[in-house]
Design a protein around this motif. Structure first.
Motif, PDB file in Angstrom:
ATOM      1  N   SER A  98       0.263  -3.663   6.855  1.00  0.00           N
ATOM      2  CA  SER A  98       0.680  -2.424   6.203  1.00  0.00           C
ATOM      3  C   SER A  98       2.083  -2.483   5.597  1.00  0.00           C
ATOM      4  O   SER A  98       2.536  -1.505   5.009  1.00  0.00           O
ATOM      5  N   ILE A  99       2.781  -3.617   5.711  1.00  0.00           N
ATOM      6  CA  ILE A  99       4.135  -3.668   5.142  1.00  0.00           C
ATOM      7  C   ILE A  99       4.083  -3.730   3.616  1.00  0.00           C
ATOM      8  O   ILE A  99       3.151  -4.266   3.031  1.00  0.00           O
ATOM      9  N   ASN A 100       5.123  -3.156   3.030  1.00  0.00           N
ATOM     10  CA  ASN A 100       5.296  -3.189   1.583  1.00  0.00           C
ATOM     11  C   ASN A 100       6.671  -3.804   1.319  1.00  0.00           C
ATOM     12  O   ASN A 100       7.690  -3.217   1.710  1.00  0.00           O
ATOM     13  N   PRO A 101       6.735  -4.964   0.670  1.00  0.00           N
ATOM     14  CA  PRO A 101       8.037  -5.608   0.460  1.00  0.00           C
ATOM     15  C   PRO A 101       9.022  -4.747  -0.323  1.00  0.00           C
ATOM     16  O   PRO A 101      10.233  -4.938  -0.224  1.00  0.00           O
ATOM     17  N   GLU A 102       8.527  -3.773  -1.091  1.00  0.00           N
ATOM     18  CA  GLU A 102       9.412  -2.856  -1.827  1.00  0.00           C
ATOM     19  C   GLU A 102      10.328  -2.084  -0.875  1.00  0.00           C
ATOM     20  O   GLU A 102      11.395  -1.634  -1.266  1.00  0.00           O
ATOM     21  N   ASP A 103       9.893  -1.914   0.383  1.00  0.00           N
ATOM     22  CA  ASP A 103      10.636  -1.125   1.361  1.00  0.00           C
ATOM     23  C   ASP A 103      11.797  -1.886   2.002  1.00  0.00           C
ATOM     24  O   ASP A 103      12.508  -1.324   2.829  1.00  0.00           O
ATOM     25  N   TYR A 104      11.973  -3.164   1.647  1.00  0.00           N
ATOM     26  CA  TYR A 104      12.951  -4.003   2.336  1.00  0.00           C
ATOM     27  C   TYR A 104      14.060  -4.466   1.392  1.00  0.00           C
ATOM     28  O   TYR A 104      13.847  -4.685   0.206  1.00  0.00           O
ATOM     29  N   ASP A 105      15.246  -4.639   2.005  1.00  0.00           N
ATOM     30  CA  ASP A 105      16.434  -5.060   1.263  1.00  0.00           C
ATOM     31  C   ASP A 105      16.680  -6.556   1.322  1.00  0.00           C
ATOM     32  O   ASP A 105      17.436  -7.091   0.511  1.00  0.00           O
TER      33      ASP A 105
END
Length: 195
Positions: A75-82
Protein backbone atom coordinates in the motif's frame (compact mmCIF):
# COMPACT_ATOMS: atom_id res chain seq x y z
CA UNK A 1 14.06 21.32 10.09
CA UNK A 2 10.72 19.58 9.65
CA UNK A 3 10.32 15.84 9.98
CA UNK A 4 10.75 13.91 6.76
CA UNK A 5 9.24 10.61 5.70
CA UNK A 6 11.89 8.10 4.70
CA UNK A 7 11.28 4.79 2.93
CA UNK A 8 13.67 1.89 3.61
CA UNK A 9 13.69 -1.18 1.33
CA UNK A 10 14.65 -4.40 3.11
CA UNK A 11 14.38 -8.15 2.66
CA UNK A 12 15.57 -11.32 4.32
CA UNK A 13 19.30 -11.25 4.97
CA UNK A 14 19.59 -7.51 4.64
CA UNK A 15 22.82 -6.50 6.35
CA UNK A 16 22.00 -6.07 10.03
CA UNK A 17 23.91 -2.84 10.78
CA UNK A 18 22.97 -1.29 7.45
CA UNK A 19 19.27 -1.61 8.25
CA UNK A 20 19.17 -1.16 12.03
CA UNK A 21 21.63 1.69 12.47
CA UNK A 22 20.28 4.07 9.78
CA UNK A 23 16.72 3.23 10.86
CA UNK A 24 17.53 4.33 14.42
CA UNK A 25 19.73 7.29 13.41
CA UNK A 26 17.03 8.76 11.19
CA UNK A 27 14.39 8.32 13.90
CA UNK A 28 16.74 9.91 16.44
CA UNK A 29 16.74 13.17 14.47
CA UNK A 30 12.94 13.15 14.20
CA UNK A 31 12.27 11.54 10.83
CA UNK A 32 9.63 8.87 10.24
CA UNK A 33 11.15 5.75 8.70
CA UNK A 34 8.94 3.15 7.04
CA UNK A 35 10.74 -0.16 6.54
CA UNK A 36 9.03 -2.28 3.89
CA UNK A 37 9.55 -5.66 2.27
CA UNK A 38 7.65 -7.36 -0.54
CA UNK A 39 5.38 -10.06 0.86
CA UNK A 40 5.59 -8.79 4.45
CA UNK A 41 3.19 -6.75 6.56
CA UNK A 42 3.83 -4.38 9.50
CA UNK A 43 4.96 -6.41 12.49
CA UNK A 44 6.50 -9.17 10.36
CA UNK A 45 10.28 -9.51 10.49
CA UNK A 46 13.11 -10.06 8.08
CA UNK A 47 16.15 -12.02 9.18
CA UNK A 48 19.36 -10.05 8.98
CA UNK A 49 22.96 -11.02 8.32
CA UNK A 50 26.02 -9.48 9.92
CA UNK A 51 28.87 -8.98 7.46
CA UNK A 52 32.30 -8.58 8.97
CA UNK A 53 35.79 -8.11 7.65
CA UNK A 54 38.40 -10.41 9.18
CA UNK A 55 41.11 -10.49 6.54
CA UNK A 56 39.50 -12.94 4.13
CA UNK A 57 39.17 -12.17 0.44
CA UNK A 58 35.53 -11.24 1.01
CA UNK A 59 33.24 -10.53 3.95
CA UNK A 60 32.26 -13.11 6.56
CA UNK A 61 28.53 -13.61 7.12
CA UNK A 62 26.79 -14.45 10.40
CA UNK A 63 23.08 -14.57 11.31
CA UNK A 64 21.95 -11.26 12.77
CA UNK A 65 18.80 -10.03 14.46
CA UNK A 66 15.20 -9.97 13.38
CA UNK A 67 14.32 -6.56 11.92
CA UNK A 68 10.68 -5.52 12.18
CA UNK A 69 8.75 -4.27 9.16
CA UNK A 70 6.90 -1.03 9.95
CA UNK A 71 4.74 -0.40 6.85
CA UNK A 72 2.78 -2.37 4.28
CA UNK A 73 4.73 -2.74 1.02
CA UNK A 74 1.60 -3.28 -1.06
CA UNK A 75 0.00 0.00 0.00
CA UNK A 76 2.97 2.41 0.02
CA UNK A 77 3.09 5.26 -2.45
CA UNK A 78 6.59 6.63 -3.15
CA UNK A 79 5.04 10.09 -3.70
CA UNK A 80 4.49 10.20 0.09
CA UNK A 81 8.22 9.98 0.89
CA UNK A 82 11.05 12.51 0.97
CA UNK A 83 13.98 10.09 0.81
CA UNK A 84 14.96 6.47 0.17
CA UNK A 85 17.41 4.24 2.06
CA UNK A 86 18.70 1.03 0.47
CA UNK A 87 20.74 -1.15 2.84
CA UNK A 88 23.02 -3.88 1.53
CA UNK A 89 23.48 -7.52 2.37
CA UNK A 90 22.01 -10.26 0.23
CA UNK A 91 18.51 -8.76 -0.02
CA UNK A 92 19.23 -6.40 -2.97
CA UNK A 93 20.20 -9.29 -5.25
CA UNK A 94 16.63 -10.61 -5.22
CA UNK A 95 14.71 -7.42 -4.39
CA UNK A 96 15.87 -6.08 -7.77
CA UNK A 97 13.71 -8.76 -9.42
CA UNK A 98 10.55 -7.15 -8.03
CA UNK A 99 8.92 -4.74 -10.52
CA UNK A 100 7.42 -2.51 -7.83
CA UNK A 101 10.84 -2.14 -6.16
CA UNK A 102 12.30 -1.01 -9.49
CA UNK A 103 9.46 1.49 -10.00
CA UNK A 104 10.01 2.87 -6.48
CA UNK A 105 13.73 3.39 -7.13
CA UNK A 106 12.99 5.03 -10.48
CA UNK A 107 10.51 7.39 -8.80
CA UNK A 108 13.11 8.67 -6.33
CA UNK A 109 15.72 9.07 -9.07
CA UNK A 110 13.38 10.82 -11.51
CA UNK A 111 12.01 13.18 -8.83
CA UNK A 112 15.56 13.94 -7.65
CA UNK A 113 14.72 12.91 -4.09
CA UNK A 114 17.62 11.93 -1.79
CA UNK A 115 18.72 8.29 -2.09
CA UNK A 116 21.17 6.61 0.29
CA UNK A 117 22.50 3.22 -0.84
CA UNK A 118 25.22 1.21 0.86
CA UNK A 119 27.22 -1.98 0.25
CA UNK A 120 25.16 -4.13 -2.17
CA UNK A 121 22.27 -1.61 -2.09
CA UNK A 122 23.43 0.02 -5.34
CA UNK A 123 22.35 -3.19 -7.09
CA UNK A 124 18.83 -1.74 -6.95
CA UNK A 125 20.10 1.44 -8.61
CA UNK A 126 21.80 -0.50 -11.40
CA UNK A 127 18.71 -2.67 -11.95
CA UNK A 128 16.54 0.44 -12.17
CA UNK A 129 18.93 1.94 -14.75
CA UNK A 130 19.23 5.27 -12.93
CA UNK A 131 23.00 5.74 -12.56
CA UNK A 132 24.28 6.50 -16.06
CA UNK A 133 27.04 9.10 -15.77
CA UNK A 134 26.80 9.25 -11.96
CA UNK A 135 29.62 8.59 -9.50
CA UNK A 136 28.95 5.79 -7.01
CA UNK A 137 30.71 3.52 -4.61
CA UNK A 138 29.60 0.21 -3.10
CA UNK A 139 31.05 -2.98 -1.75
CA UNK A 140 33.89 -3.64 -4.24
CA UNK A 141 32.19 -6.77 -5.64
CA UNK A 142 29.46 -4.49 -7.06
CA UNK A 143 31.93 -2.38 -9.07
CA UNK A 144 31.41 -4.34 -12.31
CA UNK A 145 27.62 -3.86 -12.13
CA UNK A 146 28.00 -0.12 -11.56
CA UNK A 147 30.39 0.29 -14.48
CA UNK A 148 28.29 -1.91 -16.80
CA UNK A 149 25.19 0.13 -15.87
CA UNK A 150 26.97 3.31 -16.99
CA UNK A 151 28.01 4.53 -13.56
CA UNK A 152 31.42 5.97 -12.67
CA UNK A 153 33.19 4.04 -9.93
CA UNK A 154 34.50 5.95 -6.91
CA UNK A 155 37.41 4.10 -5.32
CA UNK A 156 36.94 3.06 -1.70
CA UNK A 157 39.64 3.39 0.87
CA UNK A 158 40.95 0.35 2.69
CA UNK A 159 38.89 1.11 5.82
CA UNK A 160 35.62 1.45 3.85
CA UNK A 161 34.83 4.75 5.58
CA UNK A 162 34.46 7.04 2.57
CA UNK A 163 31.30 8.04 0.74
CA UNK A 164 30.47 9.31 -2.71
CA UNK A 165 27.83 11.96 -3.39
CA UNK A 166 26.57 12.72 -6.86
CA UNK A 167 23.48 14.90 -7.06
CA UNK A 168 20.71 13.27 -5.04
CA UNK A 169 22.55 9.96 -4.47
CA UNK A 170 24.93 9.17 -1.61
CA UNK A 171 26.63 5.79 -1.60
CA UNK A 172 29.03 4.02 0.73
CA UNK A 173 30.95 0.73 0.63
CA UNK A 174 29.96 -0.80 3.98
CA UNK A 175 28.56 -0.16 7.45
CA UNK A 176 31.94 1.15 8.57
CA UNK A 177 31.02 4.36 6.70
CA UNK A 178 27.74 4.98 8.57
CA UNK A 179 28.67 8.31 10.22
CA UNK A 180 29.71 9.90 6.92
CA UNK A 181 27.01 8.19 4.83
CA UNK A 182 24.16 9.27 7.10
CA UNK A 183 25.64 12.77 7.56
CA UNK A 184 25.62 13.31 3.78
CA UNK A 185 22.11 11.83 3.46
CA UNK A 186 20.86 14.22 6.17
CA UNK A 187 22.45 17.11 4.24
CA UNK A 188 20.59 16.04 1.10
CA UNK A 189 17.36 15.91 3.13
CA UNK A 190 18.02 19.42 4.46
CA UNK A 191 18.18 18.18 8.05
CA UNK A 192 20.00 20.53 10.41
CA UNK A 193 21.47 19.11 13.60
CA UNK A 194 21.73 21.74 16.31
CA UNK A 195 24.36 21.34 19.06
Amino acid sequence: MGAKRILMLVGDYVEDYEAMVPFQMLQMVGHQVDAVCPGKKPGDVVKTAVHDFEGDQTYLERRGHNFRITADFDSINPEDYDGLVIPGGRAPEYLRLNDKIIQIVKHFAEKNKPIAAICHGPQLLTAADVIRGKKLTAYPAVKAEIVLAGGIWCDVNETFTNVCVDGNIVTAPAWTAHPWWMAKFLELLGTKIEP
